[in-house]
Design a protein around this motif. Structure first.
Motif, PDB file in Angstrom:
ATOM      1  N   THR A 190      21.875  46.214 -34.008  1.00 59.07           N
ATOM      2  CA  THR A 190      21.668  44.773 -34.641  1.00 59.07           C
ATOM      3  C   THR A 190      20.587  44.038 -33.978  1.00 59.07           C
ATOM      4  N   ALA A 191      19.883  43.218 -34.697  1.00 66.24           N
ATOM      5  CA  ALA A 191      18.483  42.498 -34.371  1.00 66.24           C
ATOM      6  C   ALA A 191      18.742  41.667 -33.161  1.00 66.24           C
ATOM      7  N   LYS A 192      19.963  40.979 -33.502  1.00 67.83           N
ATOM      8  CA  LYS A 192      20.274  40.053 -32.409  1.00 67.83           C
ATOM      9  C   LYS A 192      20.353  40.414 -30.958  1.00 67.83           C
ATOM     10  N   SER A 193      20.960  41.576 -31.019  1.00 70.99           N
ATOM     11  CA  SER A 193      20.883  42.308 -29.591  1.00 70.99           C
ATOM     12  C   SER A 193      19.592  42.764 -29.012  1.00 70.99           C
ATOM     13  N   ALA A 194      18.696  43.198 -29.966  1.00 74.43           N
ATOM     14  CA  ALA A 194      17.335  43.570 -29.501  1.00 74.43           C
ATOM     15  C   ALA A 194      16.650  42.109 -29.177  1.00 74.43           C
ATOM     16  N   GLU A 195      16.907  41.157 -29.887  1.00 69.72           N
ATOM     17  CA  GLU A 195      16.379  39.746 -29.571  1.00 69.72           C
ATOM     18  C   GLU A 195      16.704  39.350 -28.401  1.00 69.72           C
ATOM     19  N   ARG A 196      18.070  39.572 -27.879  1.00 64.22           N
ATOM     20  CA  ARG A 196      18.346  39.024 -26.779  1.00 64.22           C
ATOM     21  C   ARG A 196      17.703  39.934 -25.637  1.00 64.22           C
ATOM     22  N   ALA A 197      17.559  41.208 -25.582  1.00 63.29           N
ATOM     23  CA  ALA A 197      17.110  42.174 -24.553  1.00 63.29           C
ATOM     24  C   ALA A 197      15.598  41.580 -24.386  1.00 63.29           C
ATOM     25  N   GLU A 225       8.596  41.165 -30.013  1.00 61.62           N
ATOM     26  CA  GLU A 225       8.198  39.720 -30.299  1.00 61.62           C
ATOM     27  C   GLU A 225       8.877  38.997 -29.588  1.00 61.62           C
ATOM     28  N   SER A 226      10.300  38.870 -29.352  1.00 67.01           N
ATOM     29  CA  SER A 226      11.044  37.879 -28.530  1.00 67.01           C
ATOM     30  C   SER A 226      10.708  37.975 -26.960  1.00 67.01           C
ATOM     31  N   ALA A 227      10.290  39.062 -26.532  1.00 71.44           N
ATOM     32  CA  ALA A 227       9.793  39.075 -25.157  1.00 71.44           C
ATOM     33  C   ALA A 227       8.429  38.485 -24.950  1.00 71.44           C
ATOM     34  N   SER A 228       7.662  38.742 -26.068  1.00 75.12           N
ATOM     35  CA  SER A 228       6.135  37.952 -25.793  1.00 75.12           C
ATOM     36  C   SER A 228       6.286  36.516 -26.036  1.00 75.12           C
ATOM     37  N   GLN A 229       7.203  36.190 -26.897  1.00 74.31           N
ATOM     38  CA  GLN A 229       7.572  34.678 -27.182  1.00 74.31           C
ATOM     39  C   GLN A 229       8.155  33.900 -26.026  1.00 74.31           C
ATOM     40  N   THR A 230       9.144  34.458 -25.117  1.00 73.01           N
ATOM     41  CA  THR A 230       9.805  34.008 -24.051  1.00 73.01           C
ATOM     42  C   THR A 230       8.674  34.104 -22.682  1.00 73.01           C
ATOM     43  N   GLY A 231       7.636  34.667 -22.803  1.00 72.19           N
ATOM     44  CA  GLY A 231       6.767  34.847 -21.570  1.00 72.19           C
ATOM     45  C   GLY A 231       6.882  36.168 -20.730  1.00 72.19           C
ATOM     46  N   HIS A 232       7.590  37.076 -21.273  1.00 75.93           N
ATOM     47  CA  HIS A 232       7.523  38.173 -20.610  1.00 75.93           C
ATOM     48  C   HIS A 232       6.604  39.112 -20.775  1.00 75.93           C
ATOM     49  N   SER A 233       5.722  39.748 -19.766  1.00 75.75           N
ATOM     50  CA  SER A 233       4.851  40.652 -20.050  1.00 75.75           C
ATOM     51  C   SER A 233       5.143  42.110 -20.553  1.00 75.75           C
ATOM     52  N   LEU A 234       4.648  42.581 -21.743  1.00 73.97           N
ATOM     53  CA  LEU A 234       5.223  43.757 -22.473  1.00 73.97           C
ATOM     54  C   LEU A 234       4.744  44.920 -21.567  1.00 73.97           C
ATOM     55  N   GLU A 235       3.894  45.007 -20.718  1.00 72.07           N
ATOM     56  CA  GLU A 235       3.345  45.920 -19.874  1.00 72.07           C
ATOM     57  C   GLU A 235       4.941  46.252 -18.738  1.00 72.07           C
ATOM     58  N   ASN A 236       5.549  45.401 -18.692  1.00 71.32           N
ATOM     59  CA  ASN A 236       6.714  45.549 -17.713  1.00 71.32           C
ATOM     60  C   ASN A 236       8.106  46.038 -18.291  1.00 71.32           C
ATOM     61  N   LEU A 237       7.933  45.725 -19.672  1.00 65.66           N
ATOM     62  CA  LEU A 237       9.205  46.248 -20.430  1.00 65.66           C
ATOM     63  C   LEU A 237       9.037  47.673 -20.892  1.00 65.66           C
ATOM     64  N   LYS A 238      10.468  48.102 -21.077  1.00 64.40           N
ATOM     65  CA  LYS A 238      10.466  49.634 -21.411  1.00 64.40           C
ATOM     66  C   LYS A 238      11.585  49.773 -22.559  1.00 64.40           C
ATOM     67  N   VAL A 239      11.170  50.829 -23.589  1.00 60.91           N
ATOM     68  CA  VAL A 239      12.121  51.107 -24.444  1.00 60.91           C
ATOM     69  C   VAL A 239      12.487  52.537 -24.338  1.00 60.91           C
ATOM     70  N   ALA A 240      13.805  52.821 -24.357  1.00 65.62           N
ATOM     71  CA  ALA A 240      14.332  54.089 -24.380  1.00 65.62           C
ATOM     72  C   ALA A 240      14.992  54.450 -25.612  1.00 65.62           C
ATOM     73  N   VAL A 241      14.973  55.688 -26.147  1.00 64.69           N
ATOM     74  CA  VAL A 241      15.869  56.360 -27.081  1.00 64.69           C
ATOM     75  C   VAL A 241      16.674  57.389 -26.468  1.00 64.69           C
ATOM     76  N   THR A 242      18.348  56.996 -27.090  1.00 60.49           N
ATOM     77  CA  THR A 242      19.042  57.952 -26.510  1.00 60.49           C
ATOM     78  C   THR A 242      19.593  58.749 -27.773  1.00 60.49           C
ATOM     79  N   GLY A 243      20.256  59.919 -27.678  1.00 58.51           N
ATOM     80  CA  GLY A 243      20.899  60.335 -28.954  1.00 58.51           C
ATOM     81  C   GLY A 243      21.734  61.882 -28.612  1.00 58.51           C
ATOM     82  N   HIS A 244      22.298  62.385 -29.227  1.00 57.64           N
ATOM     83  CA  HIS A 244      22.777  63.523 -29.295  1.00 57.64           C
ATOM     84  C   HIS A 244      21.807  64.732 -29.459  1.00 57.64           C
ATOM     85  N   ALA A 245      21.862  65.772 -28.714  1.00 57.97           N
ATOM     86  CA  ALA A 245      20.921  66.928 -28.750  1.00 57.97           C
ATOM     87  C   ALA A 245      21.222  68.139 -28.493  1.00 57.97           C
ATOM     88  N   TYR A 246      20.920  68.979 -29.174  1.00 55.59           N
ATOM     89  CA  TYR A 246      21.351  70.443 -29.003  1.00 55.59           C
ATOM     90  C   TYR A 246      19.978  71.121 -29.273  1.00 55.59           C
TER      91      TYR A 246
END
Length: 356
Positions: A190-197, A225-246
């Motif tokens: 959901t875009a709303k959850s991503a925007e909240r983060a 985009e939301s982080a930038s608009q609210t004044g958070h530095s993108l250098e300090n923000l991280k994205v992780a990907v999780t998922g099932h793996a074999y």
């Protein structure tokens, strides 16, 4: 918009500690054995040089872990470097003060390795269990994350909310080793959850369990985009990907070996949701193709899938769930070894090269 990444990708594993029967033997291990095996898995991950280990929270008899900080505290005593995170903490139904105290304690005894992935969880069992109304689902999450982030920065706090007693000059103790406990928000679609983060300045964890990875690109864009608009530095923000793996020797062998466990996992999840439709072999093979998000195949195919997603997201962390559907410990251990020795070194080298 893309964050700068001057480090190699972090690689880890996580467990949700399901207690489903092994589809090949019909045997279901005890909660005691499951927890013991999870602790062994974490030790193997640490010794193999992986960066992150997570364990999830559930409140059902078919899952073994209801208290991630307790399990992670045990793991902290037999590991040295690996970061220890919840995966996920059901934030709507936990008291933020108690949660902070537990993870600050974990941070102290692990010498600064504690993290939290906060989310909604797959089930609603914790709402009646802890006296919360599921109709307050959204409002509880909003209030609890707002309070937790304040607790994470203040030793003394005065606060008023709707769903828990107010705080007046409350002493928030103990304080962690880290300046702040790293907090990530889990997002499934959901875009709303991503925007909240992004608005809150937390990390973003994408739960990508299948389908086309391109579907998730707008979520990452909205987060930044939301982080930038609210004044958070993108250098300090991280994205992780999780998922099932074999991971196996060949793509076809991985499909053959993993299908019974993956199908069994989704059968039990969907049964709880009132739709016990089995996953067909044809559906699974389509979900495991090169273009999709499910991390099934040879080490080389897993590397290619993760790097393809890295081109999309520019993420800093990949965490694999490799112990689902009643999979025996031997298979889990083999996967950890391949991830640590065949996949992780290549990913670190390639992402380090791309970020420099």
């Amino acid at each position: 918009m893309r964050a700068e990444n001057h480090n190699s990708m972090e690689i880890g594993i996580y467990s949700l500690a399901d207690l489903y029967p092994d589809p090949l033997t019909g045997k279901t291990i005890s909660a005691k054995q499951r927890i013991e095996e999870i602790i062994k898995v974490a030790k193997m991950a640490d010794e193999g040089g992986l960066d992150v280990f997570g364990v999830g929270e559930h409140h059902r008899l078919d899952y073994a872990v209801s208290s991630p900080p307790v399990i992670l505290s045990a793991i902290s005593q037999i590991t040295k470097k690996i970061k220890l995170t919840s995966a996920t903490t059901v934030l709507s139904t936990v008291d933020p003060v108690r949660l902070f105290e537990d993870f600050a304690t974990l941070d102290l005894i692990s010498n600064g390795r504690a993290e939290i992935i906060a989310g909604r969880g797959a089930f609603l069992d914790s709402f009646p269990l802890f006296g919360y109304n599921v109709n307050d689902y959204e409002e509880l999450f909003e209030e609890h994350i707002e309070l937790f982030l304040k607790l994470n920065t203040k030793e003394l706090l005065t606060w008023n909310g709707r769903y828990r007693p107010s705080l007046k000059d409350a002493e928030i103790s103990p304080r962690p080793v880290q300046q702040k406990i790293p907090v990530w928000l889990g997002v499934s679609g959901t875009a709303k959850s991503a925007e909240r983060a992004g608005n809150l300045g937390t990390g973003l964890v994408l739960a990508i369990l299948g389908g086309d990875p391109n579907f998730y690109k707008p979520l990452v864009d909205r987060y930044r985009e939301s982080a930038s608009q609210t004044g958070h530095s993108l250098e300090n923000l991280k994205v992780a990907v999780t998922g099932h793996a074999y991971i196996s020797k060949t793509n076809q062998q991985a499909i053959e070996e993993f299908y019974p466990y993956h199908s069994n996992y989704w059968y039990h999840i969907n049964r709880h949701r009132g739709n016990p439709v089995p996953l067909t072999r044809a559906d699974f093979e389509r979900a495991s193709s090169k273009e999709t998000a499910l991390f099934v195949g040879s080490s080389q195919q897993i590397i290619e899938k993760i790097m393809r997603q890295y081109e999309l997201f520019g993420h800093q962390r990949f965490i694999a769930q490799i112990d689902i559907g009643g999979m025996p410990f031997k298979k889990v251990a083999e996967n950890i070894e391949r991830l640590a020795t065949e996949v992780a070194p290549v990913l670190r080298k390639e992402t380090k090269k791309n970020s420099s």
